[in-house]
Design an enzyme around this catalytic site. Structure first.
Site, PDB file in Angstrom:
ATOM      1  N   CYS A 151      36.757  32.630  35.445  1.00  0.00           N
ATOM      2  CA  CYS A 151      37.854  33.590  35.295  1.00  0.00           C
ATOM      3  C   CYS A 151      39.127  32.817  34.958  1.00  0.00           C
ATOM      4  O   CYS A 151      39.429  31.813  35.602  1.00  0.00           O
ATOM      5  CB  CYS A 151      38.038  34.368  36.595  1.00  0.00           C
ATOM      6  SG  CYS A 151      39.348  35.594  36.515  1.00  0.00           S
TER       7      CYS A 151
ATOM      8  N   HIS B 182      39.043  43.547  37.998  1.00  0.00           N
ATOM      9  CA  HIS B 182      40.439  43.111  37.925  1.00  0.00           C
ATOM     10  C   HIS B 182      41.397  44.307  38.066  1.00  0.00           C
ATOM     11  O   HIS B 182      42.524  44.154  38.523  1.00  0.00           O
ATOM     12  CB  HIS B 182      40.723  42.427  36.580  1.00  0.00           C
ATOM     13  CG  HIS B 182      40.335  40.977  36.539  1.00  0.00           C
ATOM     14  ND1 HIS B 182      40.852  40.047  37.412  1.00  0.00           N
ATOM     15  CD2 HIS B 182      39.497  40.291  35.714  1.00  0.00           C
ATOM     16  CE1 HIS B 182      40.340  38.845  37.115  1.00  0.00           C
ATOM     17  NE2 HIS B 182      39.507  38.969  36.102  1.00  0.00           N
TER      18      HIS B 182
ATOM     19  N   HIS C 239      33.075  42.649  35.719  1.00  0.00           N
ATOM     20  CA  HIS C 239      34.078  41.629  36.054  1.00  0.00           C
ATOM     21  C   HIS C 239      35.481  42.124  35.667  1.00  0.00           C
ATOM     22  O   HIS C 239      36.417  42.031  36.471  1.00  0.00           O
ATOM     23  CB  HIS C 239      33.731  40.329  35.320  1.00  0.00           C
ATOM     24  CG  HIS C 239      34.714  39.211  35.536  1.00  0.00           C
ATOM     25  ND1 HIS C 239      34.373  38.029  36.158  1.00  0.00           N
ATOM     26  CD2 HIS C 239      36.023  39.083  35.197  1.00  0.00           C
ATOM     27  CE1 HIS C 239      35.436  37.234  36.200  1.00  0.00           C
ATOM     28  NE2 HIS C 239      36.450  37.840  35.616  1.00  0.00           N
ATOM     29  N   GLU C 240      35.599  42.665  34.464  1.00  0.00           N
ATOM     30  CA  GLU C 240      36.928  43.097  33.995  1.00  0.00           C
ATOM     31  C   GLU C 240      37.420  44.322  34.767  1.00  0.00           C
ATOM     32  O   GLU C 240      38.599  44.399  35.119  1.00  0.00           O
ATOM     33  CB  GLU C 240      36.900  43.399  32.489  1.00  0.00           C
ATOM     34  CG  GLU C 240      36.609  42.200  31.608  1.00  0.00           C
ATOM     35  CD  GLU C 240      37.441  40.968  31.930  1.00  0.00           C
ATOM     36  OE1 GLU C 240      38.611  41.121  32.343  1.00  0.00           O
ATOM     37  OE2 GLU C 240      36.909  39.854  31.794  1.00  0.00           O
TER      38      GLU C 240
END
Ligand code: NI
Length: 188
Positions: free
Chosen positions: A100, A146, A142-143
């Site tokens: 990341c 965020h 994953h995104e």
């Protein structure tokens, strides 16, 4: 014409990475497109990048860019997602290594759902629904994390599977990352 800006990447510890990002009210608004243009310029400047979420450039809104390169089992061009949502299609999970941009120099094995369905709005305001599997599904999860204040470290189940990228390349998976620029993994 406005020239897009290359933005600074926020790092772990910045509160913007721990907060819940706001929904974008109007995907087609000029201010939304300014953010997207800056995020695209930042991603392109970075080179080898699997994804970028707006909180990673200090913008607390639900906007994400991602791409799936051919060698990762798909060929998804750089895609902009606004207000994305996802859900697993089944219970199957798999572990793989993730890096990341906001956690520079580290790489860790993270369990993620293998098969998902996700939806988002495009910068033109179109609603897209799509299924994803494997690396593609991993990047989306994953995104989207965020946007909800979560880094991949918080998804790890065993901290023994955390390494510095340099040592990872040297000892754990030699050659695996050699095609990446800057000896980095696919940063997200
Ligand atoms: Ni990330």
């Amino acid at each position: 014409m406005r020239v897009p800006r290359i933005l600074k990447i926020t790092r772990m510890g910045d509160p913007v990475l721990a907060g819940i990002a706001h929904e974008v009210q109007d995907p087609t608004a000029p201010e939304t497109h300014r953010i997207i243009d800056d995020m695209l310029a930042t991603a392109i400047d970075f080179g080898s990048l699997a994804g970028l979420a707006a909180p990673q450039v200090k913008i607390p809104y639900r906007i994400v860019l991602f791409t799936v390169p051919k060698e990762k089992g798909g060929e998804i061009p750089l895609t902009v997602m606004i207000n994305p949502r996802w859900e697993p299609l089944d219970d199957e999970m798999a572990e793989d290594w993730e890096g990341c941009l906001s956690v520079p120099g580290l790489i860790g094995r993270v369990p993620r759902y293998v098969n998902i369905r996700y939806s988002y709005l495009t910068p033109k305001g179109e609603a897209i629904k799509i299924e994803a599997h494997g690396f593609h599904a991993r990047v989306v999860q994953h995104e989207c994390d965020h946007l909800d204040g979560k880094l991949y470290l918080q998804r790890m189940t065993d901290m023994a599977n955390l390494a510095f990228t340099e040592e990872f390349i040297k000892y754990i998976r030699p050659g695996k990352l050699s095609q990446e620029k800057d000896s980095q993994t696919n940063q997200k």
